[in-house]
Design a protein around this motif. Structure first.
Motif, PDB file in Angstrom:
ATOM      1  N   GLU A 167       3.330   0.593  -0.846  1.00 51.48           N
ATOM      2  CA  GLU A 167       2.271  -0.073  -1.634  1.00 51.48           C
ATOM      3  C   GLU A 167       1.201  -0.648  -0.720  1.00 51.48           C
ATOM      4  O   GLU A 167       0.008  -0.531  -0.994  1.00 51.48           O
ATOM      5  N   GLU A 168       1.573  -1.186   0.339  1.00 49.12           N
ATOM      6  CA  GLU A 168       0.601  -1.781   1.280  1.00 49.12           C
ATOM      7  C   GLU A 168      -0.219  -0.699   1.939  1.00 49.12           C
ATOM      8  O   GLU A 168      -1.421  -0.859   2.147  1.00 49.12           O
ATOM      9  N   ARG A 202      -2.877   0.551  -0.554  1.00 49.19           N
ATOM     10  CA  ARG A 202      -3.948  -0.436  -0.739  1.00 49.19           C
ATOM     11  C   ARG A 202      -4.934  -0.396   0.432  1.00 49.19           C
ATOM     12  O   ARG A 202      -6.147  -0.457   0.252  1.00 49.19           O
TER      13      ARG A 202
END
Length: 912
Positions: free
Chosen positions: A849-850, A853
């Motif tokens: 997820e990081e 992003r």
């Protein structure tokens, strides 16, 4: 100038200081700090008035309350300062009065100190001149003048200037006369020389001030030339100009060797340091013989080198017949003292005369016939031939005009011519014929001038003409007129006495009237001590300022007290010092002699005197008076025993009697434990009382409790009062804690103090279970006991595996000793593996997820840099698909939390 008691400290002049308020009576007045007039008056201030501008109404007081408080503070401070100054001045005045009284009525030790100093000074001077007299005929009389000058130079105010009659100080310029060695102030002698020269030259010299006139010494009249007038200040020997003041040298001395030639000159020089007065006799040693040259040469002082061997002189006298019989002497021999018969020069008489004068004349006329044969010699006894007859040869007539040759028997006749000799007047000649004898008086009338030349008169020539006019010229004194009749102008010196008071203020000038200053008073005055045996000679006029000499004689005054003779002390002025001899009067009460110093004339302060109102009022009575005091109490020691018979002490005679030594009585009381604490007192012995230390009825009874030592451990006092013998057992109940410190027990004190260790433990046991905790945390199972609890805990405890899933019950002591342990099984390990996998999946999903992003942010940043339109941006956006974890992460987290809670509850309830 106002009186000192009117002046106020703080300033001078009129209203120069700042005004200060001072309370006085019911009102207020202001007084300037200076010496000006006071503003306002002392007393009540009228209402509505304000002395010095101070408001007195209520309103004004309220307006000026800060100023009023400040004024009151200033007043209080000034009063405090004034009181402090008054006390200081009072103490100073009292100290000055005591000092004055001590100096007036006590024998001053200062005089003794002065006498010691003078004695040491005299020894120093004597040692200085002793070498002049220790060898071979030294003459001490010739040293007296030098000693006197040196002594006067060392003494304060001893040297006096005879011109101004004042003391010569150490730091003043002086001049010393070379004739009399008298010392004068330099300004005084310069003025004296100038005035003397002016007076002589103004009277005797027509060319005023051009001739060199001498001036005399004021004392010895030794004359000095005008060029010798002192103008510089030199030391005594004349080597150093303006000699510096040195306290270790003779005043006005340079400290160098004198080196002046001796008088009379002998070829040597003075060896003393620069000194006043004449040089002492020459101290050099020379070898010389006596006057007659008969004795062998011997060494002698140069000042006494001429000496006599005392043998007969033996020289032939002028008479030619005898020899000198006098002892060896100086100079020519005396005339022959023998007598012989000698003829006079004419040989007519013979008489006994001194052999020293063989030629003498008798009183008879010669009478021998002259060669003329008609006359005889009329000369008195003479030597040699008588000579020719005085009437022989050619002779003149009486007028000396004609000469005749006649025999000596005939007289010379007159010549008949006019005499024509000059008469006594010196102007006219004798008009008579030649005649024998003196000429007559001149009788011619002439116009004569008087002696002063002011008048003329016709009168006989032989008579002198003196007019009646008195001369008005001033005589040489320039004070008195001549007043001589018909004075020719040469007025005689003034013959009146000077009569002016000399500088001594005691005598008048005995000289004839003169100009200028009078010579110093030649008189001397003896300043004597009180008894008159010691005196010092000073110039007249100095007796008022000269201290009387220190007399070494004993005072001869009769004693003023009851003693037959007074203490020996030296002669003095004023009253004798107080007598310090023992009184020795017989005391009436005891008969002893009074040992105190004599008190017949004790100096005491007078009481009841009128107190002066201020320093301007003079005391009418003396503050101290002399009076006889009674003898003090007898102090002879008498041995006396105290009341309690503790000691024997010497007491003053006047205080003899029963006394207390102030010690504690110390006698043993009836309790046999304590002593009497009463101050030393009288003790009456009773019949049944034996022993010196036994208490009597006067002693205090023992009122203390029993103070005997208690058994070990007993802290209670004896319940009985102080008593003899042993104390009863202690039955006091003690409250004490058991071993476990919970229960309070009550036990008799005697049981505790007499019990051993085991009995004390039983007495301290409460019979309950021990409440103490073991190190494992469980309670001790033993009964109340002392010391540490035994470590044998059998309590059942639950033990779990490391993951807390499996649990078992075991004994506490075995668990504490690490004898039993529980390990995890396979189920526990599987649960651990699943939990770790869940954690790894969550961490991986978070990482992806990081990463997505960050990729989205990077693309958005690149699109902004390219500047594309908003529409194109939306068209170019990439659709990001959500992962399974992102969609269902909230549900998964809730399920995991429920599972963990259930697992924990299971372990808690089933494993234990």
């Amino acid at each position: 100038m106002e009186a000192s008691w009117r002046q106020v400290a703080g300033g001078r002049g009129r209203a120069r200081g700042r005004a200060t308020a001072a309370p006085s009576g019911n009102g207020v007045h202001l007084r300037g700090a200076g010496g000006g007039r006071e503003k306002g008056s002392v007393g009540a201030v009228p209402s509505g008035a304000s002395p010095g501008g101070v408001a007195t109404t209520t309103a004004a007081g309220s307006r000026h309350s800060p100023a009023g408080s400040q004024a009151l503070q200033t007043t209080a401070a000034s009063e405090l300062m004034s009181q402090k100054k008054f006390e200081e001045i009072k103490k100073a005045n009292q100290a000055a009065a005591r000092k004055l009284v001590e100096e007036q009525f006590s024998c001053s030790s200062e005089e003794e100190g002065d006498e010691d100093f003078e004695g040491k000074q005299g020894k120093i001077v004597a040692n200085t001149f002793i070498t002049y007299t220790t060898q071979t005929d030294g003459d001490t009389r010739e040293l007296e003048r030098t000693k006197q000058y040196v002594n006067e130079a060392f003494q304060a105010a001893a040297m006096t200037c005879l011109i101004c009659i004042a003391s010569v100080k150490r730091n003043q310029a002086v001049w010393s006369c070379s004739g009399c060695f008298c010392i004068f102030h330099m300004p005084c002698i310069q003025k004296w020389a100038k005035d003397s020269q002016f007076l002589v030259s103004s009277v005797t010299d027509d060319d005023f001030g051009k001739r060199d006139y001498p001036w005399p010494c004021p004392k010895c009249r030794f004359e000095y030339k005008r060029s010798e007038t002192p103008s510089r200040y030199y030391c005594y020997c004349g080597k150093v100009e303006d000699p510096p003041l040195d306290p270790w040298l003779v005043p006005h001395s340079c400290g160098q060797v004198c080196e002046r030639e001796f008088k009379p000159p002998c070829g040597h020089k003075c060896l003393l340091l620069c000194h006043p007065g004449p040089c002492p006799p020459c101290p050099k040693m020379v070898t010389t013989t006596c006057y007659c040259k008969k004795a062998k040469p011997i060494p002698r002082r140069c000042s006494a080198k001429e000496w006599s061997c005392q043998l007969p002189c033996g020289q032939k006298l002028l008479c030619g017949q005898h020899k000198c019989e006098n002892p060896c002497h100086a100079g020519s021999c005396q005339p022959c003292p023998r007598v012989s018969r000698q003829k006079c020069v004419c040989g007519k008489k013979v008489a006994e005369r001194s052999c020293a004068s063989p030629l003498w004349h008798c009183d008879q006329v010669c009478g021998k016939t002259l060669p003329c044969g008609n006359h005889t010699c009329e000369q008195v006894c003479h030597v040699g031939a008588c000579g020719e007859c005085p009437r022989s040869g050619k002779r003149f007539c009486p007028c000396q005009k004609s000469k005749f040759s006649l025999p000596c028997t005939e007289d010379v006749p007159t010549c008949g011519d006019s005499c024509d000799k000059v008469l006594e007047c010196g102007i006219h000649r004798c008009s008579q014929r030649c005649h024998r004898g003196p000429c007559e008086t001149c009788r011619q009338e002439v116009e004569k001038h008087c002696r002063c030349g002011k008048h003329t008169k016709r009168m006989p020539c032989h008579k002198p003409y003196l007019c009646e006019t008195k001369c008005v010229k001033m005589r040489d004194c320039q004070k008195h007129q001549c007043r001589r009749k018909c004075c020719p102008g040469n007025c005689p010196p003034c013959d009146q006495n000077c009569g002016r008071t000399l500088g001594c203020r005691n005598h008048k000038c005995p000289s004839v009237c003169h100009r200028g200053s009078c010579y110093p008073c030649p008189e001397t005055v003896d300043v004597k001590c009180n008894c008159g045996n010691t005196k010092v000679t000073v110039p007249c006029g100095r007796e008022r300022t000269t201290r009387p000499p220190k007399c070494k004689e004993q005072c001869s005054r009769p004693p003023t007290c009851h003693h037959t003779s007074q203490e020996k002390h030296r002669c003095h002025f004023g009253s004798c010092p107080p007598c310090h001899q023992p009184c020795q009067k017989v005391l009436e009460k005891c008969g002893h002699l009074c040992p105190a110093p004599c008190h017949d004339q004790a100096l005491i302060k007078q009481t009841g005197r009128h107190q002066p109102t201020g320093p301007w009022e003079q005391p009418s009575e003396p503050a101290f008076i002399q009076t006889a005091l009674p003898c003090p109490p007898c102090q002879v020691p008498i041995l006396m025993e105290c009341l309690g018979k503790h000691e024997v002490s010497p007491l003053p005679c006047h205080a003899v009697g029963p006394y207390s030594c102030k010690r504690v009585c110390g006698r043993i009381l009836d309790c046999q434990n304590h002593t009497c604490m009463k101050e030393c007192h009288k003790v009456t012995k009773t019949d049944g009382c034996t022993g010196k230390n036994k208490a009597g009825p006067e002693c205090l009874p023992c009122e203390e409790g029993c103070s005997k030592s208690r058994p070990l451990g007993c802290l209670h006092p004896c319940i009985l009062p102080c008593h003899p013998g042993e104390c009863p057992p202690c039955v006091q109940m003690l409250r004490m804690k058991c071993h476990c410190k919970i229960t309070s027990l009550y036990v008799e004190c005697r049981k505790i103090t007499t019990a051993d260790v085991n009995e004390k433990n039983l007495l301290s046991c409460c019979k309950n279970q021990c409440p103490k905790e073991l190190p494992c945390g469980h309670r001790c199972k033993e009964m109340c006991h002392p010391g540490e609890c035994p470590f044998n805990c059998n309590q059942k405890v639950k033990l779990r595996c490391p993951c807390k899933r499996i649990k078992k019950e075991l004994q506490c002591n075995k668990v504490r000793e690490n004898q039993v342990s529980i390990e995890c099984d396979t189920t526990c390990k599987e649960m651990k593996r699943k939990a770790s996998e869940i954690k790894e999946a969550e961490a991986k999903a978070a990482f992806e997820e990081e990463k997505r992003r960050q990729q989205a942010e990077l693309e958005a940043f690149e699109n902004r840099l390219k500047g594309r339109r908003k529409k194109n941006r939306k068209r170019d956006e990439v659709a990001v698909e959500l992962s399974l974890w992102q969609k269902h992460k909230y549900y998964l987290l809730s399920v995991c939390g429920v599972v963990v809670v259930v697992f924990a509850w299971y372990i808690t309830h089933y494993v234990n």
